[in-house]
Design a protein around this motif. Structure first.
Motif: not given
Length: 241
Positions: A29, A136-137, A147, A197, A201-205, A207, A210
């Motif tokens: 990315e 994403d997941r 998480h 992740g 970690d927060q949701p953005r990680a 995936r 990632c």
């Protein structure tokens, strides 16, 4: 009572899930680079290696937080390679890795003809994580992953969240997982990829796509590993990289 090395080897062998041949396009990315990978069949452990697994295999409880059935952490990429080799020998298999004495991570080589345990490539990791799901997941975050919002600030016992369609647990969340691959050797030198992740970690990680990286000697409390095995005659072929 702690399991013995042969007990651990038998348990891990029973946990391996056969992954079919396929194809995946990986994406970085940051650079927006994309590259396709063809995959032969392989096997992947249903869950990360746990603290209890390593205690049985090595005779010593590993560093890092969590209960005995939580993922083992505080393990460098080089540690993970060495433990793959130890398990292979215990199981009567041929080790996959030759690790140089300088311990800088640049001299570790993978014998792709060996039948022992190894780290997955990142293409194998993402392909297995997705299990055919393009999102994403592979499910709702709280249902499939530990998480920052639900872990209580520590790694949690493995396989206590919902698995994906192929029966693999904790690919998203709980701990990041080392992969074999270099992240970007032209820019990052020996840094290796990890995926998935972790518990903080927060949701953005959290995936399937990632990508993160670290030096092969670094150890962290949210980074562990999962075991893979090649199948006879199988290998991962990178196309167009």
């Amino acid at each position: 009572m702690t399991s013995t090395g042969p007990d651990v080897a038998a348990s891990i062998a029973a946990s391996m899930i056969e992954i079919p041949a396929g194809w995946i396009r990986l994406v970085d990315e940051g650079s927006r680079r994309r590259w396709p990978v063809d995959l032969e069949p392989y096997a992947l452990a249903a869950r990360p290696v746990t603290r209890a697994n390593l205690a049985g295999l090595t005779g010593t409880w590993p560093d890092g937080p969590g209960e005995p059935d939580a993922p083992a952490t505080e393990l460098s990429w080089l540690d993970a390679l060495a433990l793959c080799n130890t398990l292979s020998v215990t199981a009567g298999l041929r080790p996959c890795y030759l690790i140089g004495d300088d311990r800088d991570g640049l001299t570790a080589t993978w014998d792709r003809t060996a039948d022992g345990y190894r780290l997955p490539t990142e293409a194998e990791w993402e392909y297995a994580c997705r299990a055919g799901d393009p999102g994403d997941r592979y499910g709702e975050l709280d249902e499939i992953a530990w998480h920052r919002g639900n872990s209580g600030g520590t790694p949690r016992p493995v396989a206590t969240r919902a698995p994906n369609a192929w029966g693999l647990s904790d690919l998203i969340g709980n701990v990041w997982e080392w992969c074999w691959d270099l992240f970007d050797p032209d820019v990052c030198g020996p840094y290796r990829v990890f995926r998935g992740g972790g518990w903080n970690d927060q949701p953005r990680a959290l995936r399937a796509s990632c990508r993160r990286k670290s030096h092969p000697t670094f150890r962290m409390d949210d980074l562990g590993f999962r075991l893979a095995r090649s199948r006879p005659g199988g290998s991962s072929a990178v196309v167009g990289e």
